[in-house]
Each structure stands twice: as C-alpha cells, then as structure tokens.
Motif scaffolding. Structure first.
Motif, PDB file in Angstrom:
ATOM      1  N   LYS A  66       0.830  -1.211   0.000  1.00  0.00           N
ATOM      2  CA  LYS A  66       0.000   0.000   0.000  1.00  0.00           C
ATOM      3  C   LYS A  66       0.858   1.253   0.000  1.00  0.00           C
ATOM      4  O   LYS A  66       0.575   2.212  -0.711  1.00  0.00           O
ATOM      5  N   TYR A  67       1.930   1.251   0.817  1.00  0.00           N
ATOM      6  CA  TYR A  67       2.824   2.408   0.844  1.00  0.00           C
ATOM      7  C   TYR A  67       3.568   2.561  -0.483  1.00  0.00           C
ATOM      8  O   TYR A  67       3.824   3.677  -0.938  1.00  0.00           O
ATOM      9  N   CYS A  68       3.908   1.446  -1.100  1.00  0.00           N
ATOM     10  CA  CYS A  68       4.578   1.501  -2.407  1.00  0.00           C
ATOM     11  C   CYS A  68       3.642   2.121  -3.440  1.00  0.00           C
ATOM     12  O   CYS A  68       4.057   2.970  -4.229  1.00  0.00           O
ATOM     13  N   LEU A  69       2.369   1.717  -3.433  1.00  0.00           N
ATOM     14  CA  LEU A  69       1.390   2.284  -4.353  1.00  0.00           C
ATOM     15  C   LEU A  69       1.237   3.780  -4.125  1.00  0.00           C
ATOM     16  O   LEU A  69       1.251   4.570  -5.067  1.00  0.00           O
ATOM     17  N   ARG A  70       1.109   4.175  -2.874  1.00  0.00           N
ATOM     18  CA  ARG A  70       0.970   5.598  -2.549  1.00  0.00           C
ATOM     19  C   ARG A  70       2.201   6.381  -3.011  1.00  0.00           C
ATOM     20  O   ARG A  70       2.086   7.465  -3.572  1.00  0.00           O
ATOM     21  N   GLY A  71       3.390   5.812  -2.789  1.00  0.00           N
ATOM     22  CA  GLY A  71       4.620   6.476  -3.226  1.00  0.00           C
ATOM     23  C   GLY A  71       4.684   6.618  -4.735  1.00  0.00           C
ATOM     24  O   GLY A  71       5.137   7.635  -5.265  1.00  0.00           O
ATOM     25  N   ALA A  72       4.219   5.596  -5.454  1.00  0.00           N
ATOM     26  CA  ALA A  72       4.225   5.655  -6.918  1.00  0.00           C
ATOM     27  C   ALA A  72       3.250   6.712  -7.409  1.00  0.00           C
ATOM     28  O   ALA A  72       3.553   7.463  -8.345  1.00  0.00           O
ATOM     29  N   GLU A  73       2.082   6.796  -6.790  1.00  0.00           N
ATOM     30  CA  GLU A  73       1.090   7.802  -7.207  1.00  0.00           C
ATOM     31  C   GLU A  73       1.563   9.216  -6.903  1.00  0.00           C
ATOM     32  O   GLU A  73       1.358  10.135  -7.692  1.00  0.00           O
ATOM     33  N   TRP A  74       2.221   9.393  -5.777  1.00  0.00           N
ATOM     34  CA  TRP A  74       2.679  10.727  -5.378  1.00  0.00           C
ATOM     35  C   TRP A  74       4.038  11.080  -5.969  1.00  0.00           C
ATOM     36  O   TRP A  74       4.442  12.229  -5.947  1.00  0.00           O
ATOM     37  N   GLY A  75       4.765  10.066  -6.443  1.00  0.00           N
ATOM     38  CA  GLY A  75       6.074  10.325  -7.038  1.00  0.00           C
ATOM     39  C   GLY A  75       7.179  10.473  -6.012  1.00  0.00           C
ATOM     40  O   GLY A  75       8.138  11.197  -6.239  1.00  0.00           O
ATOM     41  N   VAL A  76       7.046   9.788  -4.878  1.00  0.00           N
ATOM     42  CA  VAL A  76       8.065   9.871  -3.834  1.00  0.00           C
ATOM     43  C   VAL A  76       8.440   8.471  -3.364  1.00  0.00           C
ATOM     44  O   VAL A  76       7.710   7.509  -3.576  1.00  0.00           O
ATOM     45  N   GLY A  77       9.593   8.356  -2.722  1.00  0.00           N
ATOM     46  CA  GLY A  77       9.992   7.094  -2.120  1.00  0.00           C
ATOM     47  C   GLY A  77      10.612   6.108  -3.085  1.00  0.00           C
ATOM     48  O   GLY A  77      10.933   6.433  -4.232  1.00  0.00           O
ATOM     49  N   ASP A  78      10.777   4.878  -2.601  1.00  0.00           N
ATOM     50  CA  ASP A  78      11.430   3.823  -3.386  1.00  0.00           C
ATOM     51  C   ASP A  78      10.614   3.403  -4.600  1.00  0.00           C
ATOM     52  O   ASP A  78      11.156   2.923  -5.580  1.00  0.00           O
ATOM     53  N   CYS A  79       9.303   3.549  -4.536  1.00  0.00           N
ATOM     54  CA  CYS A  79       8.439   3.115  -5.628  1.00  0.00           C
ATOM     55  C   CYS A  79       8.041   4.271  -6.538  1.00  0.00           C
ATOM     56  O   CYS A  79       7.066   4.169  -7.286  1.00  0.00           O
ATOM     57  N   SER A  80       8.777   5.350  -6.473  1.00  0.00           N
ATOM     58  CA  SER A  80       8.449   6.518  -7.292  1.00  0.00           C
ATOM     59  C   SER A  80       8.505   6.167  -8.775  1.00  0.00           C
ATOM     60  O   SER A  80       9.381   5.442  -9.236  1.00  0.00           O
ATOM     61  N   ALA A  81       7.546   6.694  -9.516  1.00  0.00           N
ATOM     62  CA  ALA A  81       7.487   6.439 -10.953  1.00  0.00           C
ATOM     63  C   ALA A  81       7.836   7.709 -11.732  1.00  0.00           C
ATOM     64  O   ALA A  81       7.432   7.858 -12.880  1.00  0.00           O
ATOM     65  N   GLU A  82       8.591   8.598 -11.120  1.00  0.00           N
ATOM     66  CA  GLU A  82       8.911   9.884 -11.741  1.00  0.00           C
ATOM     67  C   GLU A  82       9.708   9.747 -13.032  1.00  0.00           C
ATOM     68  O   GLU A  82       9.489  10.476 -13.973  1.00  0.00           O
ATOM     69  N   GLY A  83      10.652   8.820 -13.096  1.00  0.00           N
ATOM     70  CA  GLY A  83      11.507   8.691 -14.268  1.00  0.00           C
ATOM     71  C   GLY A  83      10.886   7.883 -15.399  1.00  0.00           C
ATOM     72  O   GLY A  83      11.486   7.731 -16.460  1.00  0.00           O
ATOM     73  N   MET A  84       9.685   7.397 -15.227  1.00  0.00           N
ATOM     74  CA  MET A  84       9.053   6.536 -16.228  1.00  0.00           C
ATOM     75  C   MET A  84       8.234   7.362 -17.213  1.00  0.00           C
ATOM     76  O   MET A  84       7.795   8.462 -16.898  1.00  0.00           O
ATOM     77  N   SER A  85       8.048   6.768 -18.363  1.00  0.00           N
ATOM     78  CA  SER A  85       7.162   7.413 -19.335  1.00  0.00           C
ATOM     79  C   SER A  85       5.730   7.304 -18.807  1.00  0.00           C
ATOM     80  O   SER A  85       5.433   6.458 -17.967  1.00  0.00           O
ATOM     81  N   PRO A  86       4.819   8.158 -19.310  1.00  0.00           N
ATOM     82  CA  PRO A  86       3.439   8.114 -18.816  1.00  0.00           C
ATOM     83  C   PRO A  86       2.787   6.737 -18.956  1.00  0.00           C
ATOM     84  O   PRO A  86       2.066   6.301 -18.057  1.00  0.00           O
ATOM     85  N   GLU A  87       3.058   6.031 -20.075  1.00  0.00           N
ATOM     86  CA  GLU A  87       2.457   4.702 -20.237  1.00  0.00           C
ATOM     87  C   GLU A  87       3.029   3.702 -19.232  1.00  0.00           C
ATOM     88  O   GLU A  87       2.290   2.918 -18.632  1.00  0.00           O
ATOM     89  N   ASP A  88       4.364   3.721 -19.051  1.00  0.00           N
ATOM     90  CA  ASP A  88       4.999   2.819 -18.097  1.00  0.00           C
ATOM     91  C   ASP A  88       4.524   3.115 -16.676  1.00  0.00           C
ATOM     92  O   ASP A  88       4.298   2.209 -15.880  1.00  0.00           O
ATOM     93  N   ARG A  89       4.369   4.402 -16.383  1.00  0.00           N
ATOM     94  CA  ARG A  89       3.908   4.814 -15.058  1.00  0.00           C
ATOM     95  C   ARG A  89       2.506   4.260 -14.800  1.00  0.00           C
ATOM     96  O   ARG A  89       2.231   3.708 -13.732  1.00  0.00           O
ATOM     97  N   GLU A  90       1.614   4.377 -15.783  1.00  0.00           N
ATOM     98  CA  GLU A  90       0.245   3.873 -15.626  1.00  0.00           C
ATOM     99  C   GLU A  90       0.237   2.351 -15.470  1.00  0.00           C
ATOM    100  O   GLU A  90      -0.516   1.810 -14.658  1.00  0.00           O
ATOM    101  N   LYS A  91       1.078   1.653 -16.242  1.00  0.00           N
ATOM    102  CA  LYS A  91       1.163   0.194 -16.127  1.00  0.00           C
ATOM    103  C   LYS A  91       1.671  -0.210 -14.741  1.00  0.00           C
ATOM    104  O   LYS A  91       1.147  -1.132 -14.124  1.00  0.00           O
TER     105      LYS A  91
END
Length: 103
Positions: A66-91
């Motif tokens: 759950k924390y990993c998901l939250r971090g990916a959505e917010w763009g913070v932490g170990d699960c951040s998806a900031e460096g990904m393309s929009p499609e990769d981020r959504e996947k």
C-alpha cells in the motif's frame, strides 16, 4: 535547598524475611513456571502462534504494498514512478493496484 537530597533518596529499613512466605513464594513460582511451559507446548497454542506469525508477515507485506502504491502515485519514495514514461507509469501503478487489491 535545591542541593539537598529528598527523603526518597534515603533507603528504607530492611524488612524481616519470613521463611514460610519465602518458601511459599518459591513453590508458587516453580508451579507457575511449570504450568507456563506445559501451556506453551499445547497443540492449540502452537497452532495459534504459527498463525499469528504468518498473519504478521502477510499484513506487513500488504502494508508495504500500500505504501509503495501511494509512493508511486505521489512520485516519492522507493516506488516513485517519476523517471518513467506516462504509459509505463500507468502500467506500474495498475500492477501495484492489482497487487494491493484496488481496482
């Protein structure tokens, strides 16, 4: 006055030891220890302790996801998806939501 020690720093008088009560207490402590050991060896307690251990591992993994998901959505932490393309981020976020159980 602040340099003077209070009454709480003075040790109290030594209380007399009553042999009967001392022996009684030792016997009771021995009985309690034996009963505790016997209780911990019962199949039901062993089963419940094992279930508790498994639940703890499962729950900690769910919380971590759950924390990993939250971090990916917010763009913070170990699960951040900031460096990904929009499609990769959504996947990636969709995969995390599936793992967590969100839809």
């Amino acid at each position: 006055m602040s340099g003077i020690s209070g009454l709480e720093s003075v040790p109290g008088p030594q209380l007399p030891q009553i042999d009967f009560l001392k022996r009684f207490n030792e016997e009771n402590q021995k009985k309690y220890a034996e009963n505790d050991a016997r209780f911990k060896e019962t199949p039901l307690v062993k089963k419940l302790l094992e279930q508790s251990k498994l639940n703890k591992e499962k729950n900690s993994k769910e919380i971590e996801n759950k924390y990993c998901l939250r971090g990916a959505e917010w763009g913070v932490g170990d699960c951040s998806a900031e460096g990904m393309s929009p499609e990769d981020r959504e996947k990636f976020i969709a995969m995390l939501k599936e793992k967590v159980g969100e839809k």
